[in-house]
Design an enzyme around this catalytic site. Sequence first.
Site, PDB file in Angstrom:
ATOM      1  N   SER A 100     -50.885 -48.104 -23.663  1.00 32.74           N
ATOM      2  CA  SER A 100     -49.875 -49.173 -23.720  1.00 32.74           C
ATOM      3  C   SER A 100     -48.649 -48.760 -24.530  1.00 32.74           C
ATOM      4  O   SER A 100     -47.519 -49.064 -24.128  1.00 32.74           O
ATOM      5  CB  SER A 100     -50.464 -50.472 -24.260  1.00 32.74           C
ATOM      6  OG  SER A 100     -50.781 -50.340 -25.613  1.00 32.74           O
ATOM      7  N   ALA A 103     -46.583 -46.448 -22.390  1.00 33.14           N
ATOM      8  CA  ALA A 103     -46.016 -47.162 -21.242  1.00 33.14           C
ATOM      9  C   ALA A 103     -44.835 -48.029 -21.670  1.00 33.14           C
ATOM     10  O   ALA A 103     -43.816 -48.100 -20.968  1.00 33.14           O
ATOM     11  CB  ALA A 103     -47.103 -48.007 -20.577  1.00 33.14           C
ATOM     12  N   ASP A 144     -50.450 -39.278 -22.549  1.00 33.30           N
ATOM     13  CA  ASP A 144     -50.196 -40.693 -22.253  1.00 33.30           C
ATOM     14  C   ASP A 144     -48.788 -40.863 -21.690  1.00 33.30           C
ATOM     15  O   ASP A 144     -48.573 -41.630 -20.745  1.00 33.30           O
ATOM     16  CB  ASP A 144     -50.334 -41.548 -23.526  1.00 33.30           C
ATOM     17  CG  ASP A 144     -51.783 -41.681 -23.965  1.00 33.30           C
ATOM     18  OD1 ASP A 144     -52.632 -40.937 -23.435  1.00 33.30           O
ATOM     19  OD2 ASP A 144     -52.055 -42.521 -24.836  1.00 33.30           O
TER      20      ASP A 144
HETATM   21  C1  MEV Z   1     -55.341 -40.946 -26.138  1.00 32.90           C
HETATM   22  O1  MEV Z   1     -55.096 -41.711 -24.950  1.00 32.90           O
HETATM   23  C2  MEV Z   1     -55.831 -39.590 -25.798  1.00 32.90           C
HETATM   24  C3  MEV Z   1     -56.136 -38.662 -26.983  1.00 32.90           C
HETATM   25  O2  MEV Z   1     -56.548 -37.416 -26.425  1.00 32.90           O
HETATM   26  C4  MEV Z   1     -54.941 -38.470 -27.902  1.00 32.90           C
HETATM   27  C5  MEV Z   1     -53.816 -37.679 -27.241  1.00 32.90           C
HETATM   28  O3  MEV Z   1     -54.040 -36.956 -26.263  1.00 32.90           O
HETATM   29  O4  MEV Z   1     -52.687 -37.784 -27.726  1.00 32.90           O
HETATM   30  C6  MEV Z   1     -57.297 -39.195 -27.814  1.00 32.90           C
END
Ligand code: MEV
Length: 311
Positions: A100, A103, A144
Site C-alpha cells: 500500500s 502504491a 513493491d
Molecule cells: C515487502 O513487501 C517485501 C520485503 O521483501 C521487503 C522489500 O523487499 O523491500 C519483505
Amino acid sequence: MKSSGEGNANGKIILMGEHSVVYGKPAIAFPFQPTHVTAEITDHAYEKLRSGYFVGPLAKAPKSLENIKTLIHQLRHDFSTPPVQITISSTIPAERGMGSSAAVAVAITRAFFDWLNRPLSSKLLLNYVNYAEKISHGNPSGIDAAATAGDEPILFQKGATFETFPINISAFLIVADTGVKGKTRQTVKAVAKRFEQDAQTTGRLMNELGDLTLKAKNAILNNQAPYLGELMNAAQKNLAALQVSDQTLDNLITVANQNGALGAKLTGGGKGGCMIALASDYKTAKKITTALTNQGAKATWIQELGVYQYA
Ligand code: MEV
C-alpha cells in the site's frame, strides 16, 4: 499545468522471494488488481491531504504518513510548484504486505506529473517511489515499487532491470488478510540482525529462497500448479526459520493446506499482514476462503492466475 491531475496504482502480491529479495535474490510479484489506489492533485492555498486516515494540513499529518509528506516536498521542490491538495482513495489494506505505501507513492507521483502535464518515464517514477519507500521501510528492495507500478507479473532482482513474464498456469491464488498489521520495517531489520549474528544459516536460507523462486518461475511457465504449491510450502518453511511468520499466519496456512490447497505461505513482510494459497480449481479456492474466514481471516480474495495469460 492542468487544473487537476490523477494517478492510479494496484496493490501487489509477492508470490515468492520476500526478504531474500533484499539480499539480491530474485523474487516474483503480481500486480493485485482487486485492490487499487487513486490520487488526485489540485493546487491549493496550503499543502493539504485528504485520505481515509487523515484530513487536514499536510504539516499536521501523523508520522505514519511521513512518506507522503517527504514525497510531496521533493516533487514540489524539483518542479518549483505552488502548494497542492492531495486526495487519496484506496482499497488496499494498509500494512498488510500488499504494497500500500508503494502504491500510494506511485499514484501520487503519477497524479503530480499529470497535473504538471509532463511525461513520466518508468525510471523516474521508480526513483520517486523508492525515495518515499525508504522513509516507509528503511531498506526496501524496490520490488513493491516495481510491482505496484506495472500491470504484469515480474521477476525482480535488486539493482537489475526487472523482467515481466507471462503466466501460463491454470490455478487460483487465494489471498487472506490476517487482520493484523504487518511489520515490514521491523521484520526487515530483524532479518538483517540475524544475518549479522549467523551469516551462514541466514545466507543458506536466503540462497534456498532464491532457488525456490527460480523454480517457481519455471513451474508457472510450464503449468505445474502442484509443483508450484510444493515450492510455496518449502518457501514458508524458510520464512518461518527466518522468524518472520507468526501464529496467526501459521494457523491460516495450516487451514488452507487442510482444505485442499496445493501450497500456502505468507506474503510480504510477515508478522501479520497477508497469506496466500494456491488452488487447482475455483471450487477448492472457495472452500479454502470459507475455511480461512471461519478461522478468523478478516478479508479474502481469489485471483485466477490464468487472467494474465497472453500469447
Ligand atoms: C515487502 O513487501 C517485501 C520485503 O521483501 C521487503 C522489500 O523487499 O523491500 C519483505
